[in-house]
Design an enzyme around this catalytic site. Structure first.
Site, short mmCIF file in Angstrom:
data_model
loop_
_atom_site.label_atom_id
_atom_site.label_comp_id
_atom_site.label_asym_id
_atom_site.label_seq_id
_atom_site.Cartn_x
_atom_site.Cartn_y
_atom_site.Cartn_z
N GLY A 1 -8.14 -5.47 -12.41
CA GLY A 1 -7.63 -6.68 -13.03
C GLY A 1 -8.11 -7.91 -12.28
O GLY A 1 -8.34 -7.85 -11.08
N SER A 2 -8.27 -9.02 -12.96
CA SER A 2 -8.61 -10.26 -12.29
C SER A 2 -7.36 -10.82 -11.62
O SER A 2 -6.26 -10.31 -11.80
CB SER A 2 -9.19 -11.26 -13.28
OG SER A 2 -10.44 -10.80 -13.74
N GLY A 3 -7.55 -11.87 -10.83
CA GLY A 3 -6.42 -12.46 -10.13
C GLY A 3 -6.37 -12.05 -8.67
O GLY A 3 -5.48 -12.47 -7.94
N HIS A 4 -7.33 -11.20 -8.25
CA HIS A 4 -7.38 -10.77 -6.85
C HIS A 4 -8.59 -11.36 -6.14
O HIS A 4 -8.99 -10.87 -5.09
CB HIS A 4 -7.44 -9.25 -6.76
CG HIS A 4 -6.37 -8.55 -7.51
ND1 HIS A 4 -5.03 -8.77 -7.25
CD2 HIS A 4 -6.41 -7.63 -8.51
CE1 HIS A 4 -4.31 -8.01 -8.07
NE2 HIS A 4 -5.12 -7.32 -8.85
N LYS B 1 -8.98 1.15 -7.32
CA LYS B 1 -7.68 1.03 -6.66
C LYS B 1 -6.67 1.90 -7.41
O LYS B 1 -6.68 1.97 -8.64
CB LYS B 1 -7.21 -0.44 -6.69
CG LYS B 1 -8.20 -1.38 -5.98
CD LYS B 1 -7.65 -2.77 -5.73
CE LYS B 1 -7.31 -3.57 -6.97
NZ LYS B 1 -8.46 -3.75 -7.92
N ASP C 1 -6.00 1.45 -13.86
CA ASP C 1 -7.37 1.49 -13.35
C ASP C 1 -7.90 2.91 -13.32
O ASP C 1 -9.03 3.19 -13.73
CB ASP C 1 -7.42 0.88 -11.95
CG ASP C 1 -7.03 -0.59 -11.98
OD1 ASP C 1 -5.83 -0.87 -12.07
OD2 ASP C 1 -7.95 -1.44 -11.94
N HIS D 1 0.17 -7.43 -7.36
CA HIS D 1 0.44 -7.98 -8.68
C HIS D 1 1.82 -8.61 -8.68
O HIS D 1 2.41 -8.81 -9.74
CB HIS D 1 0.39 -6.90 -9.75
CG HIS D 1 -0.87 -6.11 -9.72
ND1 HIS D 1 -1.02 -5.01 -8.93
CD2 HIS D 1 -2.04 -6.29 -10.36
CE1 HIS D 1 -2.24 -4.53 -9.09
NE2 HIS D 1 -2.88 -5.29 -9.94
#
Ligand SMILES: Nc1ncnc2c1ncn2[C@@H]1O[C@H](COP(=O)(O)OP(=O)(O)O)[C@@H](O)[C@H]1O
Ligand SMILES: Nc1ncnc2c1ncn2[C@@H]1O[C@H](COP(=O)(O)OP(=O)(O)O)[C@@H](O)[C@H]1O
Ligand SMILES: [Mg+2]
Ligand SMILES: [Mg+2]
Ligand SMILES: [Mg+2]
Ligand SMILES: [Mg+2]
Lengths: 205, 329, 329, 205
Positions: free
Chosen positions: C53-56, C104, C109, C215
């Protein structure tokens, strides 16, 4: 005002009164600086006078001129920010210009020289909403023979008079018009220092 | 105030200890924590010394190392360091080539470095950076503030010093880079000075500060939150407008986060700023996007544009090895 | 929600465009923005593909480049990417050495990469990272989460692949590094998923989340804000306790900011974590302090410890040239 | 239930009803996921069914098995997260197991196979506070000959029954005890999808 040497007890009393004023009003000075500056003036002054107090026995043991220079050097080396070099220059120049047993006239002349040195260091003048707007009228009152009570009143009025000013020096100048309506923190700290000195010289508030 | 600290009195010392321990291959902490210096010095080289209030990390200590600074003096948070720090730093890193002070244009910094320069025994010159175009009427103030463009001055002059430029040449180059550099930033949230314990300012949920300073100083005006494109347009308009006819040709674009803004948003800003600049005939020849010149945990960012020439580009590209900027070595 | 974006629907695409433009010397954006790949590929090398996921950010695209990943697949914010992305990325970077997925450990995922591996034409192996010791009772859950330790796996396996290790060797090394790596983090504030528009959780002014996920998932428990020393002690206790007898000798210490925490505080945490580890006989042989595996603008940090051996240390030290991690080249 | 081929109109109606349910409840699903997950379930399902709707003419033109597979592939390729592969697997397996004109028994058998495929993909089972805790009882009711109204009631009760459960799969499992007291977002989305289908098959609510 003293006509004999200003001795250890008097220097201790003066420095302590100034330091206590800075400690007691650190929060207020920081609040003022948050409004139109970067919110550290109270912390800066507190740190500087803590350094002075830490050295007080050694400072107070010196003759007045040396004591003033030593206190000024503490402020230069510990305060940082704009007020460190400015208050440091003020006290160091006072020390350079004053004798061990100043009378009113000598004190007024030394303060005039010290204010000139602050202006040179700060590339500033009165009317720019800074500490100078308290220091200069206080010097004038002193030179004109005002009483301690009158000097105290002048300092208070001068600090209040910075409220409607527009700053053109110091961080507050970045605010332009928005600097109007707030007291200058350095003007307030100068007022407090003057009051502290008056309190010692005049015996109480 | 929510911070990862043990107390407001120890935050700075612990942070410096941690920094110097984590980067012991690059830097050494000076006595009484007066400065951070390179672990290895180069005889004969001009010594670059910078410094300023803490709270802008990685500036300046993060830029100490090969190809950039020789020493950095950390002041208290948002408060200029004191002359004893600069004197100690200069004495520790001076290698026969003289000392160049790189100073952000704030009265506190300027006066403290000035007093140090007057007291210093060796040869000292000073570059004062003042890239912040948010300050419009600089005649009625103490002039423009030095902000993120300072990192570009430090990088370019650092490379020149490494390449053997003498003190006067370093000073002249620093002034020239500064003259070709403009920045402006915005804040979405305030920072909190640890010792103050409360936010420096407050913004409503739909407000931002246009032209904010890196100490949370107010900027040009408080406005409603805008989309990234609008923010980029206004910042680039201010920057390019101020550069005037110089805003043509190759440039460095630095998108700098203020501490609380994540990379995702910085790259959105980069994309929008790039489009604005290219519309105006500025080609982005070099890019840097990240959190470099901060205001504690403030959310927001600044844009910096430096107009390149061959010499500046060459020094920008030269190897650098510091904690926060590293390439080609 | 205060973010530097043009809209919740374009934040990801603009951010990716900006990222790939700013780092065009290192990376290229795949068609339909399905992946970010190296600009230059090495024939015969095992291709390392990660994603999530994006945001990391900078994870994972910030670690694409020489010595680390060959491609990264960005999902929607906090949502696993989809198998079509992984298939396209694998097809774009596979150079005859097979493909290693680095994933991860989140069900989303794992399942999406699993489906891609089943559908892929070439040889694919997978390393699943699960370094987060906050998840205590992993028998009663889907197991430990993969967090900041993933960056260490990517760096070490990336160096091995660069040095010519084959697919099976890369997979074995990845599993080994993961097995020697533990992390745990805390949050001081929540993040806000752009499309959700409001904070994922709320903490009172005096609270923190101990063991938070990247998250913003809840951790072990919500506790009163602690001093840095207490936080470091609890995190290191959890990490070292879980490593057990292995927690002896040389280690990498990674202090990772979650996005909203400035460097000053991260170095305070480093200093406190270092002291805790050294008390236990762990020597910090390598250090990394910065904002690497984030949770949007969340304030907080994680600590990661990887127990070193000669091979892991050698690969850690090997040259790397990515947007977010660069040394020796 | 349909004994003749499920045609374009029916497929369009079913897909549209499911998509609209997801769009209408996206906020609610996200709220549920914020409580015990990562707050994206509503967004994920919305994105997936937007992709289905974008392809709807092509999908609805196919025979039912192919339409189900195509819709499932859209979900796999567009949803991401845990629910993408799981719902994708559910629909793709339904498509594989079902004929073009299924009766109740065929549908029940296909749904059983699809649920088994979800379990295999998710390494999960009923009782773990997931979508399976709605899908399985709905399948059982279908197999047992329940009416549309009864099936709808079973789905609602099953979703409610996830509230007191402790999650041992999915992100909510990281919460341990703290997952108790919240409805599972995937259970709720399954219930909504079942309701949407029931609505079309039974004609209205
Ligand atoms: N150039 C100057 N000349 C005289 N006084 C100044 C000047 N610049 C700043 N000051 C005084 O210093 C005060 C601010 O001090 P302080 O907050 O300690 O430093 P800084 O502005 O660096 O944070 C101002 O309120 C003003 O009175
Ligand atoms: N292993 C699993 N088996 C069955 N269902 C699962 C599993 N993991 C998650 N789910 C379901 O998926 C839902 C979460 O979906 P979603 O939020 O879209 O994905 P993610 O958890 O990756 O963010 C959960 O509420 C649960 O019902
Ligand atoms: Mg100040
Ligand atoms: Mg200051
Ligand atoms: Mg998700
Ligand atoms: Mg979710």
């Amino acid at each position: 005002m003293a006509m004999t040497d200003v001795g250890e007890a008097a220097i201790t009393a003066l420095a302590t009164a100034m330091a206590e004023a800075m400690f007691a009003h650190a929060g207020e000075l920081t609040d003022l600086d948050q409004a139109i500056g970067d919110g550290d003036h109270g912390l800066n002054m507190k740190r500087g006078f803590e350094a002075v107090m830490a050295e007080l026995p050694a400072i107070a043991a010196k003759p007045l001129p040396e004591a003033l220079k030593a206190a000024g050097m503490q402020l230069v080396m510990k305060v940082g920010g704009a007020s460190g070099p400015l208050y440091g220059t003020l006290f160091m120049t006072l020390g350079k210009e004053i004798g061990p047993a100043p009378d009113r006239q000598e004190l007024a002349a030394a303060l005039a020289a010290a204010i000139a040195a602050v202006k040179a260091r700060g590339k500033s003048d009165t009317g720019q909403k800074t500490m100078l707007d308290v220091l200069a009228p206080v010097q004038a009152a002193l030179a004109a023979g005002a009483s301690i009570g009158e000097i105290r009143a002048v300092a208070g009025e001068a600090a209040d008079a910075t409220v409607p000013m527009r700053a053109t020096k110091g961080r507050a100048s970045f605010l332009g018009e928005r600097s109007i309506g707030h007291m200058d923190p350095g003007a307030r700290s100068s007022q407090l220092l003057v009051e502290a000195v008056c309190g010692v010289l005049g015996g109480g508030r | 105030m929510k911070k990862l600290i043990n107390g407001v009195d120890t935050v700075l010392s612990e942070s410096l200890d941690g920094f110097c321990a984590a980067h012991a291959d690059i830097v050494t902490l000076g006595e009484e924590r007066k400065f951070v210096r390179r672990a290895t010095l180069t005889p004969g080289k001009v010594a670059l010394v910078s410094g300023g209030g803490s709270g802008h990390e990685p500036l300046h200590a993060g830029f100490v190392g090969h190809g950039m600074l020789d020493a950095a003096c950390p002041g208290q948070v948002f408060t200029s360091p004191t002359p004893d720090q600069m004197l100690a730093a200069a004495a520790a890193v001076e290698q026969g080539g003289g000392v160049l002070f790189i100073v952000k244009n704030y009265e506190g910094d300027v006066m403290n470095f000035e007093m140090a320069a007057e007291m210093a025994s060796g040869e000292v010159m000073t570059v004062v950076t003042n890239d912040d175009v948010a300050v419009e009427n600089s005649d009625f103030s103490t002039g423009r503030r030095g902000v993120a463009g300072t990192l570009i001055v430090e990088k370019v002059v650092g490379a020149a010093a490494e390449a053997g430029a003498d003190l006067a040449a370093c000073k002249a180059l620093g002034d020239r880079v500064n003259a070709r550099t403009r920045s402006m930033g915005i804040a979405l949230t305030s920072c909190t000075v640890p010792a103050a314990g409360k936010p420096t300012f407050t913004l409503a949920e739909d407000e931002m500060e246009m032209g904010v300073g890196i100490h949370g100083e107010p900027g040009r005006r408080r406005v409603k939150l805008m989309p990234a494109a609008g923010i980029a347009a206004e910042l680039i308009e201010a920057i390019a407008g101020d550069l005037g006819a110089e805003a043509r040709g190759d440039a460095i674009l630095l998108v700098n986060g203020f501490g609380g803004t994540p990379a995702m948003e910085l790259y959105v800003m980069y994309e929008n700023a790039r489009a604005e600049l290219e519309k105006r005939g500025v080609r982005i020849a070099r890019s840097l996007v990240g959190t470099y010149v901060t205001s504690l945990e403030m959310a927001g960012c600044s844009l910096t544009v430096t107009m390149l020439d061959e010499e500046i580009a060459r020094h920008w590209d030269a190897p650098v090895h510091t904690a926060a900027l590293r390439w080609k070595m």
